[in-house]
Design a protein around this motif. Structure first.
Motif, PDB file in Angstrom:
ATOM      1  N   CYS A  46       0.840  -1.193   0.000  1.00 27.70           N
ATOM      2  CA  CYS A  46       0.000   0.000   0.000  1.00 27.70           C
ATOM      3  C   CYS A  46       0.875   1.243   0.000  1.00 27.70           C
ATOM      4  N   PHE A  47       0.753   2.059  -1.057  1.00 27.52           N
ATOM      5  CA  PHE A  47       1.571   3.256  -1.123  1.00 27.52           C
ATOM      6  C   PHE A  47       0.919   4.308  -2.004  1.00 27.52           C
ATOM      7  N   CYS A  48       1.413   5.519  -1.868  1.00 28.45           N
ATOM      8  CA  CYS A  48       0.970   6.621  -2.703  1.00 28.45           C
ATOM      9  C   CYS A  48       2.202   7.452  -3.034  1.00 28.45           C
ATOM     10  N   ILE A  49       2.312   7.866  -4.290  1.00 26.54           N
ATOM     11  CA  ILE A  49       3.427   8.708  -4.714  1.00 26.54           C
ATOM     12  C   ILE A  49       2.863   9.955  -5.366  1.00 26.54           C
ATOM     13  N   LEU A  50       3.366  11.088  -4.941  1.00 26.32           N
ATOM     14  CA  LEU A  50       2.958  12.370  -5.502  1.00 26.32           C
ATOM     15  C   LEU A  50       4.207  13.098  -5.943  1.00 26.32           C
ATOM     16  N   ARG A  51       4.219  13.548  -7.185  1.00 27.59           N
ATOM     17  CA  ARG A  51       5.361  14.299  -7.713  1.00 27.59           C
ATOM     18  C   ARG A  51       4.916  15.734  -7.958  1.00 27.59           C
ATOM     19  N   VAL A  52       5.564  16.679  -7.298  1.00 28.16           N
ATOM     20  CA  VAL A  52       5.287  18.096  -7.478  1.00 28.16           C
ATOM     21  C   VAL A  52       6.246  18.599  -8.553  1.00 28.16           C
ATOM     22  N   MET A  53       5.677  19.124  -9.653  1.00 29.28           N
ATOM     23  CA  MET A  53       6.468  19.522 -10.821  1.00 29.28           C
ATOM     24  C   MET A  53       6.354  21.034 -11.049  1.00 29.28           C
ATOM     25  N   PRO A  54       7.235  21.820 -10.444  1.00 25.63           N
ATOM     26  CA  PRO A  54       7.149  23.269 -10.579  1.00 25.63           C
ATOM     27  C   PRO A  54       7.290  23.764 -12.021  1.00 25.63           C
ATOM     28  N   ALA A  55       7.952  22.991 -12.873  1.00 21.54           N
ATOM     29  CA  ALA A  55       8.125  23.407 -14.270  1.00 21.54           C
ATOM     30  C   ALA A  55       6.829  23.296 -15.062  1.00 21.54           C
ATOM     31  N   ARG A  56       5.839  22.605 -14.507  1.00 22.31           N
ATOM     32  CA  ARG A  56       4.507  22.455 -15.094  1.00 22.31           C
ATOM     33  C   ARG A  56       4.529  21.957 -16.547  1.00 22.31           C
ATOM     34  N   PRO A  57       5.059  20.733 -16.758  1.00 21.25           N
ATOM     35  CA  PRO A  57       5.021  20.170 -18.119  1.00 21.25           C
ATOM     36  C   PRO A  57       3.581  19.891 -18.531  1.00 21.25           C
ATOM     37  N   ARG A  58       3.369  19.801 -19.832  1.00 18.11           N
ATOM     38  CA  ARG A  58       2.027  19.536 -20.357  1.00 18.11           C
ATOM     39  C   ARG A  58       1.571  18.131 -19.928  1.00 18.11           C
ATOM     40  N   PRO A  59       0.291  17.973 -19.554  1.00 18.78           N
ATOM     41  CA  PRO A  59      -0.220  16.674 -19.074  1.00 18.78           C
ATOM     42  C   PRO A  59       0.065  15.489 -19.999  1.00 18.78           C
ATOM     43  N   PRO A  60      -0.108  15.603 -21.331  1.00 17.01           N
ATOM     44  CA  PRO A  60       0.199  14.424 -22.167  1.00 17.01           C
ATOM     45  C   PRO A  60       1.659  13.985 -22.045  1.00 17.01           C
ATOM     46  N   GLU A  61       2.557  14.931 -21.863  1.00 15.59           N
ATOM     47  CA  GLU A  61       3.974  14.609 -21.682  1.00 15.59           C
ATOM     48  C   GLU A  61       4.180  13.842 -20.370  1.00 15.59           C
TER      49      GLU A  61
END
Length: 87
Positions: A46-61
């Protein structure tokens, strides 16, 4: 009614993200280049991973990158397209 340690929630509030998680779970915060990766685990399954991406790449990428990572990690990955336009 008895309250166990598993029932107590802890708050995470950093990197423009705020959430509650069970206090018995382990939270780990790591830097990965310009991103912050927050991992919360309860046990081996059981786990959860969250990546905070300040560069804000486009969602499809981001989706393509995630699919590629899962395919390299796991042998049998099922992929269902959900209407995300490819570029």
């Amino acid at each position: 009614m008895q309250v166990s340690d598993d029932d107590i929630l802890t708050e995470y509030n950093s990197n423009s993200v705020r959430f509650l998680y069970p206090a018995a779970w382990e939270l780990r915060e790591e830097e990965d280049q310009a991103d912050t990766v927050i991992t919360i685990t309860a046990d081996d399954s059981c786990f959860c991973i969250l990546r905070v991406m300040p560069a804000r790449p486009r969602p499809p990428e981001v989706v393509r990158s995630c699919v590629k990572a899962f395919r390299s990690e796991y042998e049998d990955v099922a992929l269902t397209r959900l209407g995300i336009e490819s570029e």
